[in-house]
Design an enzyme around this catalytic site. Sequence first.
Site, PDB file in Angstrom:
ATOM      1  N   ASN A   1       0.839  -1.202   0.000  1.00  0.00           N
ATOM      2  CA  ASN A   1       0.000   0.000   0.000  1.00  0.00           C
ATOM      3  C   ASN A   1       0.874   1.251   0.000  1.00  0.00           C
ATOM      4  O   ASN A   1       1.940   1.283   0.618  1.00  0.00           O
ATOM      5  CB  ASN A   1      -1.008  -0.002   1.156  1.00  0.00           C
ATOM      6  CG  ASN A   1      -0.405  -0.233   2.525  1.00  0.00           C
ATOM      7  OD1 ASN A   1       0.598  -0.921   2.667  1.00  0.00           O
ATOM      8  ND2 ASN A   1      -1.011   0.346   3.540  1.00  0.00           N
TER       9      ASN A   1
ATOM     10  N   GLU B   1       0.319   5.197   0.676  1.00  0.00           N
ATOM     11  CA  GLU B   1      -0.630   6.204   1.155  1.00  0.00           C
ATOM     12  C   GLU B   1      -0.248   7.592   0.654  1.00  0.00           C
ATOM     13  O   GLU B   1       0.839   7.800   0.108  1.00  0.00           O
ATOM     14  CB  GLU B   1      -0.692   6.147   2.686  1.00  0.00           C
ATOM     15  CG  GLU B   1      -1.208   4.798   3.146  1.00  0.00           C
ATOM     16  CD  GLU B   1      -1.482   4.700   4.648  1.00  0.00           C
ATOM     17  OE1 GLU B   1      -1.011   5.559   5.414  1.00  0.00           O
ATOM     18  OE2 GLU B   1      -2.178   3.727   5.025  1.00  0.00           O
TER      19      GLU B   1
ATOM     20  N   CYS C   1      -4.132   0.715  -2.656  1.00  0.00           N
ATOM     21  CA  CYS C   1      -4.008  -0.542  -1.908  1.00  0.00           C
ATOM     22  C   CYS C   1      -2.918  -1.438  -2.520  1.00  0.00           C
ATOM     23  O   CYS C   1      -2.636  -1.376  -3.723  1.00  0.00           O
ATOM     24  CB  CYS C   1      -5.308  -1.325  -1.953  1.00  0.00           C
ATOM     25  SG  CYS C   1      -6.670  -0.525  -1.112  1.00  0.00           S
TER      26      CYS C   1
ATOM     27  N   GLU D   1      -3.007  -4.570  -3.229  1.00  0.00           N
ATOM     28  CA  GLU D   1      -3.476  -5.499  -4.267  1.00  0.00           C
ATOM     29  C   GLU D   1      -3.513  -4.823  -5.628  1.00  0.00           C
ATOM     30  O   GLU D   1      -3.137  -5.399  -6.648  1.00  0.00           O
ATOM     31  CB  GLU D   1      -4.887  -6.006  -3.933  1.00  0.00           C
ATOM     32  CG  GLU D   1      -4.981  -6.791  -2.634  1.00  0.00           C
ATOM     33  CD  GLU D   1      -5.223  -5.909  -1.397  1.00  0.00           C
ATOM     34  OE1 GLU D   1      -4.789  -4.740  -1.377  1.00  0.00           O
ATOM     35  OE2 GLU D   1      -5.854  -6.415  -0.451  1.00  0.00           O
TER      36      GLU D   1
ATOM     37  N   CYS E   1     -10.281  -4.979  -0.098  1.00  0.00           N
ATOM     38  CA  CYS E   1     -11.422  -4.055  -0.147  1.00  0.00           C
ATOM     39  C   CYS E   1     -12.212  -4.293  -1.442  1.00  0.00           C
ATOM     40  O   CYS E   1     -11.746  -4.962  -2.369  1.00  0.00           O
ATOM     41  CB  CYS E   1     -10.942  -2.606  -0.049  1.00  0.00           C
ATOM     42  SG  CYS E   1     -10.273  -1.956  -1.588  1.00  0.00           S
TER      43      CYS E   1
ATOM     44  N   CYS F   1     -10.531  -3.306  -4.790  1.00  0.00           N
ATOM     45  CA  CYS F   1      -9.498  -4.265  -5.223  1.00  0.00           C
ATOM     46  C   CYS F   1     -10.132  -5.543  -5.765  1.00  0.00           C
ATOM     47  O   CYS F   1      -9.643  -6.125  -6.738  1.00  0.00           O
ATOM     48  CB  CYS F   1      -8.555  -4.583  -4.067  1.00  0.00           C
ATOM     49  SG  CYS F   1      -7.468  -3.196  -3.679  1.00  0.00           S
TER      50      CYS F   1
END
Length: 135
Positions: free
Chosen positions: A45, A47, A56, A58, A89, A92
């Site tokens: 990830n 940010e 994310c 993934e 999530c 993803c």
Amino acid sequence: MSNADVSSLVKQAAQAAESAYAPYSSYRVGAALLADDGTVVTGCNVENASYGLTICAERVAVTRAVAAGHQRFRALAIVATGEQVPYPCGACRQVLAEFCAPDLPVYMTRGLTDVPICRTLGDLLPEAFSLSPGS
Ligand code: THU
């Protein structure tokens, strides 16, 4: 996938989590995607101070894989810090469904000590939205 193949994929996801840029949530996620030809592509990830721009792990793994010429996948491992099993999530799941079959095994674990939980992508995202390419 043999147990050894699963642990190797999980290890690579855990290693990717070490590269996570997560100064806001302190929640580090790593993903490792096994392509059809045996190549493993990882993501973490990333940010952003503008929180909504966070990406994310993934989706980093999928987009890196596609950029490297891979569009077919055999398995995904996701490893994260924290108490919860790192289910991917919704965004993803949808992005994974673009490239992966519903029977793609997704192995999820907190760190390396737990036994990974396995679900198929179809379990995680039944009746995914899709369009036929070109439509
Ligand atoms: N995160 C992922 O990397 N994957 C997911 O499927 C859910 C959330 C990251 C994004 C953010 O950096 C942190 O976890 C907290 O939401």
